[in-house]
Design an enzyme around this catalytic site. Structure first.
Site, PDB file in Angstrom:
ATOM      1  CG  ASP A 132      -2.003   0.982   1.089  1.00  0.00           C
ATOM      2  OD1 ASP A 132      -2.467   1.334  -0.093  1.00  0.00           O
ATOM      3  OD2 ASP A 132      -2.688   1.497   1.948  1.00  0.00           O
ATOM      4  CG  HIS A 139      -4.260  10.621   2.519  1.00  0.00           C
ATOM      5  ND1 HIS A 139      -5.338  10.837   3.652  1.00  0.00           N
ATOM      6  CD2 HIS A 139      -3.362   9.772   3.005  1.00  0.00           C
ATOM      7  CE1 HIS A 139      -5.164   9.467   4.161  1.00  0.00           C
ATOM      8  NE2 HIS A 139      -3.805   9.066   4.107  1.00  0.00           N
ATOM      9  CD  GLU A 204      -6.324   4.957   4.673  1.00  0.00           C
ATOM     10  OE1 GLU A 204      -5.656   4.153   4.239  1.00  0.00           O
ATOM     11  OE2 GLU A 204      -5.713   5.955   5.717  1.00  0.00           O
ATOM     12  CD  GLU A 206      -5.391   2.956   0.040  1.00  0.00           C
ATOM     13  OE1 GLU A 206      -4.696   2.328  -0.668  1.00  0.00           O
ATOM     14  OE2 GLU A 206      -5.411   3.147   1.221  1.00  0.00           O
ATOM     15  CG  ASP A 238      -5.956   0.367   3.797  1.00  0.00           C
ATOM     16  OD1 ASP A 238      -6.051  -0.443   4.657  1.00  0.00           O
ATOM     17  OD2 ASP A 238      -4.828   1.528   4.024  1.00  0.00           O
ATOM     18  NE  ARG A 242      -8.084   6.925   9.585  1.00  0.00           N
ATOM     19  CZ  ARG A 242      -7.352   6.544   8.517  1.00  0.00           C
ATOM     20  NH1 ARG A 242      -6.104   6.077   8.618  1.00  0.00           N
ATOM     21  NH2 ARG A 242      -7.862   6.867   7.361  1.00  0.00           N
ATOM     22  CD  GLN A 245      -3.123   5.136  10.740  1.00  0.00           C
ATOM     23  OE1 GLN A 245      -4.413   5.167  10.646  1.00  0.00           O
ATOM     24  NE2 GLN A 245      -2.377   5.597   9.708  1.00  0.00           N
ATOM     25  CE  LYS A 258      -3.503   2.377   7.600  1.00  0.00           C
ATOM     26  NZ  LYS A 258      -4.452   3.280   6.647  1.00  0.00           N
ATOM     27  CB  THR A 262      -7.628  -4.496   2.239  1.00  0.00           C
ATOM     28  OG1 THR A 262      -6.717  -4.228   3.489  1.00  0.00           O
ATOM     29  CG2 THR A 262      -7.400  -3.777   1.302  1.00  0.00           C
ATOM     30  CD  GLU A 376      -7.224  13.127   3.829  1.00  0.00           C
ATOM     31  OE1 GLU A 376      -6.925  14.036   3.320  1.00  0.00           O
ATOM     32  OE2 GLU A 376      -7.343  11.908   3.603  1.00  0.00           O
TER      33      GLU A 376
HETATM   34 CA    CA Z   1      -4.184   3.187   2.897  1.00  0.00          CA
END
Ligand code: CA
Length: 430
Positions: A132, A139, A204, A206, A238, A242, A245, A258, A262, A376
């Protein structure tokens, strides 16, 4: 763009994701056959390529290609390289063309062409490795400024496409529910940490791309050959915890935040189908550093693909409401290209294998409504977004369904990716 027509009428509908110019590859299960099989999507139907081979409709293809098309994953076919998959795609286009009678008038037609509602899409590839990246400047700057206000973009960021090696075993097909994981987190007052269901669950948005032809260990792929190794693209979610993380990510980057799930969309859209939507290279400011030579390619391109995230809560589902759009962005806003990612990934001599998946990192644009994750979009939860059921979201709640869609569109023709969806289940024991 051409407006070629198919004898499958739904493929000529301007709203379809799957006109005859698209023909994405996937693997499907059908209730009347035992093995999963390779298929292409066309309008609201799928064409079973394994059955096409066994009935002699692809007899112009070499033996090894026909064997690859009879497999239960795309690995072997993709591994034969882009020229082979392009040849197959052209042959299939011929069978589905409005002016072609071979399949249309065949007595086997209804066995070979099935309604999409009657099949189940499964994983298109056996994925050996998953990487990834972190290729959106918007971002990286947004997230960086939350965690490191004085130093949002790390000094390496504009010199190389930052990435990490992810987990392949937990990549799942669209539609598979995702359970809220447990994890180790610290509260607002800091350590000591506790273990329990994660609170700050996020998606996420992607783009992912599958490797077709592999490369030799010890041999970097030059950037001008990079796209020869790419089979096609899918949508990727993904899923990210948080709170996990934030506590775990230094010094080695994402790990448990993560690795629990996915999700990918089931239909792999080929580079051939996307060629009309390749646009001039990605944005660079005048004071950006010049890339080192191995990352430089005069013909390198960005891709003009619209990307949408929508959320549907349990209550919205119960009231029959559709998923509500929470962001709309475009893949062309990415700083690093697919060719640069491949060139950098292999620059050490790291090899590629058919079916490896690489993902772009969260696709975020310059505006608030083009930010590709809730971290975000709600700015760490400080600016919640409203859903039409009257509730607010800072992060995902149990029962939320995340729906990602993507499409490239011009002159009334749309090359779509279908959907990448996942429903959040409550944590075990919760
Ligand atoms: Ca990602």
């Amino acid at each position: 763009m051409t407006t070629r027509r198919s004898w499958i009428e739904s493929a000529n509908d301007p709203g379809t994701d799957f006109p005859i110019e698209n023909l994405p590859f996937g693997v499907v299960e059908r209730s009347d056959e035992s093995e999963p099989r390779i298929a292409v999507a066309i309008g609201d139907r799928v064409l079973d390529l394994r059955e096409c081979v066994s009935r002699g409709l692809l007899s112009g293809q070499r033996d090894e290609v026909r064997r690859a098309l009879s497999s239960d994953s795309l690995n072997t076919l993709a591994g034969l390289g882009r020229q082979v998959s392009s040849t197959v795609r052209r042959a299939v286009t011929g069978l589905l063309d409005a002016g072609d009678d071979r399949l249309r008038t065949s007595s086997d037609r209804d066995h070979l062409v099935r309604p999409m509602s009657e099949i189940r899409s499964v994983m298109p590839f056996r994925i050996g490795d998953y990487t990834d990246f972190y290729a959106s400047e918007h971002h990286a700057t947004n997230v960086g400024s939350m965690f490191r206000p004085d130093n949002p973009l790390m000094p390496n960021w504009k010199h190389l496409p930052v990435g990490y090696h992810g987990r392949a075993s937990s990549i799942v097909e669209s539609g598979r529910p995702v359970r809220r994981p447990h994890g180790q987190t610290v509260g607002p007052d800091g350590p000591p940490p506790s273990y329990g269901p994660v609170r700050l669950l996020d998606y996420e948005l992607e783009m992912g791309f599958f490797i077709g032809a592999g490369s030799e260990l010890g041999s970097p792929v030059p950037i001008e050959r990079a796209l020869d190794h790419v089979f096609g693209l899918v949508l990727v979610n993904d899923w990210s915890a948080r709170d996990v993380q934030k506590w775990e990510y230094q010094p080695l980057g994402p790990f448990n935040a993560k690795n629990f799930a996915t999700t990918i969309s089931p239909w792999v859209v080929t580079l051939d189908a996307l060629e009309p939507f390749m646009v001039s290279g990605p944005p660079r400011a005048t004071d950006d550093p010049r890339n080192l030579e191995y990352l430089r390619w005069g013909d390198d391109v960005a891709m003009d693909i619209e990307l949408e995230v929508a959320i549907r809560s349990t209550q919205m589902r119960e009231r029959g409401m559709p998923a509500h759009r929470v962001s709309l962005g475009n893949y062309r806003d990415m700083y690093w290209t697919i060719a640069q990612m491949v060139a950098h990934h292999t620059s050490t001599g790291c090899d590629l294998r058919p079916g490896d998946l690489m993902a772009s990192g969260t696709v975020s644009g310059p505006t608030e409504d083009s930010r590709g994750c809730l971290l975000e979009r709600t700015w760490r939860g400080e600016r919640p977004i409203s859903l039409p059921d009257g509730t607010e979201r800072r992060f995902l709640q149990d029962g939320d369904e995340v729906v990602i869609r993507g499409w490239a569109e011009r002159d009334g023709r749309r090359i779509g990716f279908g959907e990448c969806t996942g429903l959040v289940l409550p944590a075990l024991g919760g």
